[in-house]
Design a protein around this motif. Structure first.
Motif, mmCIF file in Angstrom:
data_model
loop_
_atom_site.group_PDB
_atom_site.id
_atom_site.type_symbol
_atom_site.label_atom_id
_atom_site.label_comp_id
_atom_site.label_asym_id
_atom_site.label_seq_id
_atom_site.Cartn_x
_atom_site.Cartn_y
_atom_site.Cartn_z
ATOM 1 N N THR A 206 0.990 -1.093 -0.050
ATOM 2 C CA THR A 206 -0.075 0.025 -0.069
ATOM 3 C C THR A 206 0.833 1.194 0.230
ATOM 4 O OG1 THR A 206 -1.602 -1.104 1.447
ATOM 5 C CG2 THR A 206 -1.904 1.357 1.245
ATOM 6 N N LYS A 217 -3.284 10.510 0.030
ATOM 7 C CA LYS A 217 -3.974 9.699 -0.957
ATOM 8 C C LYS A 217 -3.204 8.228 -1.169
ATOM 9 C CE LYS A 217 -6.403 12.509 -3.755
ATOM 10 N NZ LYS A 217 -7.805 12.633 -3.834
ATOM 11 N N GLN A 219 -3.067 4.030 -2.499
ATOM 12 C CA GLN A 219 -3.207 2.987 -3.399
ATOM 13 C C GLN A 219 -2.573 1.911 -3.548
ATOM 14 O OE1 GLN A 219 -2.147 3.843 -7.540
ATOM 15 N NE2 GLN A 219 -1.998 5.891 -7.109
ATOM 16 N N ALA A 230 2.589 3.993 -10.160
ATOM 17 C CA ALA A 230 1.581 4.570 -9.389
ATOM 18 C C ALA A 230 1.757 6.144 -9.476
ATOM 19 C CB ALA A 230 1.900 4.183 -7.895
#
Lengths: 239, 303
Positions: A206, A217, A219, A230
């Motif tokens: 992560t 933020k 992802q 990313a």
């Protein structure tokens, strides 16, 4: 007496190097996560800083520096975003080497400094004026120390992960951040908004991007042998 | 069982139950039981040790409910009903950051520090002196205040600042203190004459972002953490955590600190029986012209 001192010093150095050699390195991988951090919308304008009240600092800047809360680059990129592995990271040991934070030209260098919890942090005053270093910690314990010109560096560390705002009350424009993390797999974006987290073993991670004004933020990224990508997009507001 | 016998048994049973119940509720008042008026403290219970007294949080809770809740709030976060009218804002006990400490910046104060703060009150704020409460009650309050932050269970107070005996008040001491005032740039906030009008004074905020004023020496007002020379020494050496006032413990040598104390006293022009001021004024009358003014143009300090 002197011989004894040098002998002791030599022993300490030898022990130190021995420790460094035998300390187990974190299980490193060849994988990495790269990407770019950008924004949509209109970010707040960064204002030029008036340092006329501190001439010794003002003269170090040919053109006035600007505030850095939302530092942007060409193509809507965001600078000073901390991108780090927030979950899935197994291989982090606290390095014996410390990190250095400078007060120079009445500015914090770097604006955002990343470090591990427990890692040594040395704070230098390179200016000809007094500063007071006031980290506004909430999770860790806040403190506030004066550091006149020529003082030795302040040697300290933070025990818990936290993004700590740092200010100088004497020079209210001075503003920076300590990014205290649990991981050494971190990268801070440059003016072009890019980051590169290296040395990752294959697996699922992560990834979190933190910007001081716009928050975080997150992802999930799967890393193989090579570079995974990313990208992060923050929504900018003009205030 | 006859009806009569039942009635007797029932009555006896009830009495037994009531007695037991009473015992239970007494026992409960000695643990930090949920309170309808108060939020949940982060630590179940705490004690304090002050001057041979042991304070108990469960006792201090009653004092807190009665005397402190209005400003410091039911959750101990300084957001009581009166807080919106108060400047500077009441202390937020959940952060365990305290201004008046005898311990280094970034560490917890001692029980005695908190006890003294409650006893003394803060002249520059809305916090009154709680001398009307007896010492045991104040010690109990210290214990209760410590239940609002988990830090008290995990950390120990810092090492108490060692203050050497005061040096003699001489003109050399005052002059050296004056140099330090210039060099350490105290004047940037407190002003060249101690009028709280330095170049950074108007920009100051506390750690919660609320505007805050530096101390104005010229009024002769008491310091917030006590009014003796030792208190003054302690204030600038440990700093006032949560405020812009930093700690100078790492940058001033112990005896130099006394010199600074002696000079700071000369700024308190409205303070009666001020021996430092009397000495300084007689010196200034003779040598005032030779003194370099304090501030950005003085050659003596760092520019």
């Amino acid at each position: 007496m002197r011989m004894k001192f040098f002998a002791a010093l030599g022993f300490t150095v030898a022990m130190g190097s021995a420790l460094m050699v035998f300390a187990t390195p974190p299980p490193a991988g060849s994988g990495s996560i790269t990407g770019k951090v950008t924004y949509t919308g209109t970010p707040m304008k960064m204002k030029p800083i008036d340092m006329s009240k501190e001439p010794s600092c003002a003269k170090q800047h040919a053109t006035p520096i600007t505030t850095e809360n939302v530092a942007t680059g060409q193509g809507n990129t965001l600078e000073w975003v901390v991108v780090y592995i927030s979950a899935g990271d197994e291989g982090t040991t606290t390095p014996s080497q410390g990190v250095r934070y400078d007060q120079k030209g009445c500015q914090y260098l770097p604006h955002v400094l990343t470090m591990l919890a427990g890692q040594q942090l040395q704070i230098y005053n390179d200016d000809q004026t007094s500063h007071n270093i006031h980290p506004l910690a909430k999770v860790n314990q806040e403190w506030n120390k004066s550091q006149p010109p020529g003082s030795p560096p302040i040697d300290t560390k933070w025990d818990k992960p936290e993004f700590i705002a740092v200010k100088c009350n004497i020079h209210p424009w001075m503003h920076g951040y300590f990014a205290v993390l649990k991981t050494s797999h971190v990268s801070v974006t440059g003016e072009d908004g890019t980051f590169d987290i290296k040395g990752l073993a294959p697996g699922k991670y992560t990834v979190t991007a933190w910007q001081e004004q716009y928050g975080t933020k997150t992802q999930d990224v799967t890393v193989g042998a090579g570079a995974a990508t990313a990208n992060f997009v923050f929504t900018a507001t003009p205030y | 069982m006859t009806l009569k016998k039942f009635a007797v048994t029932f009555a006896l049973g009830s009495i037994a139950l009531l007695t037991a119940g009473a015992r239970v509720s007494t026992a409960q008042s000695h643990v930090n039981s949920p309170d309808p008026l108060l939020g949940t403290p982060s630590v179940a219970t705490e004690t304090s040790q002050v001057n041979g007294l042991t304070g108990h949080a469960e006792e201090g809770k009653h004092q807190y409910r009665r005397f402190c809740i209005g400003c410091h709030g039911p959750d101990g976060n300084g957001q009581g009903m009166n807080a919106q009218w108060i400047d500077p804002q009441p202390r937020d006990f959940t952060e365990a950051t305290f201004k008046c400490r005898s311990t280094p910046t970034g560490t917890l104060p001692t029980d005695e520090d908190l006890f003294n703060a409650i006893t003394r009150g803060f002249v520059t704020t809305n916090m009154p002196s709680w001398r009307p409460l007896n010492p045991q009650q104040r010690a109990d309050l210290v214990a209760f205040i410590k239940t609002w932050s988990p830090r008290w269970a995990k950390e120990k107070p810092g090492a108490v600042l060692n203050i050497p005996p005061e040096t003699a008040v001489t003109i050399e001491s005052i002059l050296h203190g004056r140099e330090l005032f210039q060099k350490l740039e105290c004047w940037k906030c407190h002003g060249p004459e101690g009028h709280a009008d330095g170049p950074s004074a108007s920009t100051l905020t506390d750690s919660k972002g609320n505007p805050i004023k530096p101390f104005n020496f010229s009024t002769g007002e008491r310091f917030m953490c006590g009014d003796s020379n030792r208190d003054l020494y302690r204030i600038f050496m440990t700093g006032l955590d949560g405020s812009p006032m930093p700690s100078f413990a790492d940058v001033i040598q112990p005896n130099d600190a006394w010199d600074l104390v002696h000079f700071l006293r000369t700024l308190q022009v409205a303070l009666p029986n001020n021996q430092e001021l009397t000495l300084w004024q007689s010196y200034k009358a003779a040598h005032g012209k030779d003194l370099k003014p304090i501030g950005p143009d003085s050659a003596g300090g760092a520019q």
